[in-house]
Scaffold this active site. Structure first.
Site, PDB file in Angstrom:
ATOM      1  N   LYS A  53       0.864  -1.075  -0.698  1.00 27.47           N
ATOM      2  CA  LYS A  53       0.065  -0.086   0.133  1.00 27.47           C
ATOM      3  C   LYS A  53       0.535   1.444  -0.094  1.00 27.47           C
ATOM      4  O   LYS A  53       1.583   1.706   0.532  1.00 27.47           O
ATOM      5  CB  LYS A  53      -1.263  -0.309   1.083  1.00 27.47           C
ATOM      6  CG  LYS A  53      -1.620   1.095   1.299  1.00 27.47           C
ATOM      7  CD  LYS A  53      -2.847   1.485   2.757  1.00 27.47           C
ATOM      8  CE  LYS A  53      -2.339   2.785   3.323  1.00 27.47           C
ATOM      9  NZ  LYS A  53      -1.757   3.724   2.290  1.00 27.47           N
ATOM     10  N   GLY A 109       6.303   4.691   8.683  1.00 30.68           N
ATOM     11  CA  GLY A 109       5.769   5.724   8.943  1.00 30.68           C
ATOM     12  C   GLY A 109       5.967   6.689  10.120  1.00 30.68           C
ATOM     13  O   GLY A 109       6.639   7.087  10.995  1.00 30.68           O
ATOM     14  N   SER A 110       4.643   8.005  10.833  1.00 25.88           N
ATOM     15  CA  SER A 110       5.186   8.262  11.863  1.00 25.88           C
ATOM     16  C   SER A 110       4.677   7.667  12.911  1.00 25.88           C
ATOM     17  O   SER A 110       4.436   7.071  12.791  1.00 25.88           O
ATOM     18  CB  SER A 110       4.004   9.629  11.577  1.00 25.88           C
ATOM     19  OG  SER A 110       2.456   9.378  11.855  1.00 25.88           O
ATOM     20  N   ALA A 160       3.236   7.832  15.324  1.00 24.76           N
ATOM     21  CA  ALA A 160       1.630   8.360  15.517  1.00 24.76           C
ATOM     22  C   ALA A 160       1.143   7.561  15.751  1.00 24.76           C
ATOM     23  O   ALA A 160      -0.240   6.312  16.191  1.00 24.76           O
ATOM     24  CB  ALA A 160       0.835   9.318  15.989  1.00 24.76           C
ATOM     25  N   THR A 161       0.921   7.608  13.729  1.00 23.33           N
ATOM     26  CA  THR A 161       0.591   6.068  13.387  1.00 23.33           C
ATOM     27  C   THR A 161       1.101   4.561  13.339  1.00 23.33           C
ATOM     28  O   THR A 161       0.267   3.441  13.356  1.00 23.33           O
ATOM     29  CB  THR A 161       0.250   6.853  11.811  1.00 23.33           C
ATOM     30  OG1 THR A 161       0.108   7.433  11.422  1.00 23.33           O
ATOM     31  CG2 THR A 161      -0.621   5.492  11.344  1.00 23.33           C
ATOM     32  N   GLY A 162       1.576   4.881  13.679  1.00 23.20           N
ATOM     33  CA  GLY A 162       2.765   3.374  14.162  1.00 23.20           C
ATOM     34  C   GLY A 162       2.136   2.626  15.282  1.00 23.20           C
ATOM     35  O   GLY A 162       2.282   1.492  15.179  1.00 23.20           O
ATOM     36  N   GLU A 196       8.997   1.711  11.406  1.00 29.74           N
ATOM     37  CA  GLU A 196      10.156   2.138  10.814  1.00 29.74           C
ATOM     38  C   GLU A 196       9.770   3.728  10.973  1.00 29.74           C
ATOM     39  O   GLU A 196       8.760   3.968   9.864  1.00 29.74           O
ATOM     40  CB  GLU A 196      10.852   1.752   9.402  1.00 29.74           C
ATOM     41  CG  GLU A 196      11.664   0.757   9.298  1.00 29.74           C
ATOM     42  CD  GLU A 196      12.637   0.510  10.098  1.00 29.74           C
ATOM     43  OE1 GLU A 196      13.633   1.603  10.939  1.00 29.74           O
ATOM     44  OE2 GLU A 196      13.737  -1.050  10.161  1.00 29.74           O
ATOM     45  N   GLU A 255       9.719  17.236  14.846  1.00 29.93           N
ATOM     46  CA  GLU A 255      10.473  16.195  13.437  1.00 29.93           C
ATOM     47  C   GLU A 255       9.635  17.368  13.238  1.00 29.93           C
ATOM     48  O   GLU A 255       8.412  17.515  12.327  1.00 29.93           O
ATOM     49  CB  GLU A 255      10.111  15.282  13.695  1.00 29.93           C
ATOM     50  CG  GLU A 255      10.237  14.387  12.525  1.00 29.93           C
ATOM     51  CD  GLU A 255       9.958  13.666  11.602  1.00 29.93           C
ATOM     52  OE1 GLU A 255       8.703  12.728  12.165  1.00 29.93           O
ATOM     53  OE2 GLU A 255      10.577  12.366  10.866  1.00 29.93           O
TER      54      GLU A 255
END
Ligand code: NAD
Length: 478
Positions: A178, A229-230, A232-234, A251, A382
């Site tokens: 994706k 990704g970020s 927060a999403t991780g 990552e 960041e």
């Protein structure tokens, strides 16, 4: 130089699932970040498309895992050959959708992804005999997991995809990739290139919104999620993957410090520091995001960095003169502008830049912030854009403490002539990778991953390959 319409002219730009070509009722526009205009649209996958893709990937898994490593390598090598033939188109698409300069960064990323695929395809996970005694034998082997869901962001769409699908496929998994909703085109072109090379169902690309990522994480038919990704999403990915105990590799973001020692060779380090911080317009996970400079060098380094930056041209990536492109999307553009506004509101001084360029496109000029306080937003957050705080230090213990004073722990770098001293300092930094007199160097055989909020597990190296397998032990009494 081609446009999107020329590249896909007359060809199918929908989903390819298990050998079938499927168009979705809903599509999503793709924006060129250099102009802010939509120039293409891509399928918006719905849950039923994910169901079909998982069924196809699961169906393809037994035959794919049954191939030898050499057979899989040969097929991946053929895919790399097709990518090689489509090199120019891939670079054009990458610039159109991502914004990076076509003749430098985009061309490099395409070549890098091809080379990475070829190299990883040569790697193996070796089975091992752990014990071979007269009365007992123990064998260790690696078995592929099944379907790997690969979720990538928009800053390096091809490179980060290759970091995932190459190891996932060579170890015998089938994959569903994706791409970011912002940069789906290079991935769709990859799916087209893979058709007829890899068996149907082995490599599926699904384009869609963020929701598609969530559905993948929660899908019981997917055995592993590798996510970039970020942070927060991780964390949401990790929570979602708990049901069914899905394997995860994360990552995530970083706020990498670079420490310039008092004996650094300014002429040698300034260009490297510049590209380490501002390459890809600051949109990379291991970019230099906080630059700590010793008092003895501070004024000279700040001036030299600003002078170097003035000679670098930012513009539409399709313009051959551009060395830096725009920010990739409007959300990121607004976020970085918010950081600049915060610097202004707090009276911080810009050694360069500081004002967003009025449209069209999402351009923020190279910005250097002169010694802002440690607790300012531009230091703590960041930025993921071309904005760099340069910070003074005098004491080494103090700079180590400040460098480590972040929830992140992805990378760090140290710059100076005394490499023994730099190595000692490296041992005290909380980061998955510490570079000395270089930065953002990666290698197929060097594990890469973050400490703290920057991730879980690693990519690359034997450990990265093993992350796509279960360990299996067979014990036999004789
Ligand atoms: P993001 O977390 O918003 O999105 C990344 C991907 O996750 C996208 O494909 C997105 O569609 C998908 N996604 C969104 N919500 C999801 C959910 N709930 N479940 C599953 N998938 C979901 O990140 P971004 O803004 O695209 O990328 C920038 C971030 O990526 C930065 O923080 C950067 O540091 C990080 N990054 C890390 C690395 C690394 O290797 N450590 C490399 C590049 C970028």
């Amino acid at each position: 130089m081609c446009t999107y319409h020329e590249i896909f002219k007359g060809r199918f730009v929908g989903l390819r699932i298990g050998g079938a070509h499927i168009d979705t009722p809903a599509r999503r526009p793709v924006i060129n970040p250099a102009t802010g205009e939509a120039f293409a649209s891509v399928p918006l996958a719905a849950p039923e498309h994910l169901e079909s893709a998982v069924a196809a990937a699961r169906g393809a898994f037994p035959a794919w895992r049954a191939l030898s490593w050499a057979e899989r390598q040969e097929l991946l090598e053929r895919l790399a050959g097709r990518m090689e033939q489509a090199r120019d188109e891939l670079a054009d698409l990458l610039t159109l959708e991502q914004g990076k300069p076509r003749h430098s960064a985009a061309a490099d990323e395409v070549g890098y992804a091809i080379g990475w695929l070829r190299e990883v395809a040569r790697r193996r996970l070796a089975d091992q005999v752990l014990e071979d005694a007269p009365r007992h034998r123990v064998d260790k082997s690696y078995v592929p997991l099944g379907v790997a869901g690969l979720i990538v962001p928009w800053n390096f769409p091809l490179c980060l995809a290759a970091w995932k699908f190459a190891p996932a496929l060579i170890t015998g998994n089938t994959v569903i990739l994706k791409p970011s909703p912002y940069t789906p085109l290079t991935a769709l072109r990859l799916a087209e290139l893979a058709e007829g090379v890899l068996p149907p169902g082995v490599f599926t690309v699904l384009t869609g919104d963020d929701e598609l990522g969530r559905w993948m994480v929660e899908h019981p038919g997917i055995a592993k999620i590798s996510f970039t990704g970020s942070a927060a999403t991780g964390q949401r990915v990790m929570a979602g993957a708990a049901t069914g105990l899905k394997r995860v590799t994360l990552e995530l973001g970083g706020n990498d410090p670079a420490i310039v020692l008092p004996d650094a060779d300014l002429d040698a380090v300034v260009p490297k520091l510049f590209w380490g911080a501002f390459g890809n317009s600051g949109q990379w996970c291991v970019g230099i995001k906080r630059l700590y400079v010793h008092d003895d060098l501070y004024p000279q380094l700040l001036d030299a960095l600003a002078a170097y930056a003035r000679g670098v041209r930012m513009g539409d990536g399709m313009d051959a003169a551009s060395q830096l492109g725009p920010l990739q999307n409007v959300r990121q553009y607004e976020k970085v502008r918010g950081l600049l506004a915060d610097c202004v509101a707090h009276g911080q001084r810009f050694a360069l830049g500081g004002e967003a360029v009025p449209g069209p496109g999402y351009f923020v000029p190279v910005t250097i912030v002169d010694n802002p306080p440690d607790d300012s937003r531009v230091v703590v957050e960041e930025a993921f854009g071309p904005v760099l705080p340069v910070l003074r230090y005098r004491d080494f213990d103090d700079v180590v403490r400040r460098a480590n004073d972040t929830g992140y722990g992805l990378g760090a770098s140290i710059w100076g002539r005394d490499t023994a001293f730099a190595q000692a300092l490296a041992g005290r930094l909380e980061a998955g990778t510490v570079w000395i007199n270089e930065v953002y160097v990666h290698g197929v055989d060097f594990p890469f991953g973050g400490h703290k909020l920057s991730g879980l597990g690693v990519e690359h190296g034997t450990e990265g390959l093993a992350a796509y397998a279960n360990l299996k032990i067979v014990m036999s009494a004789r």
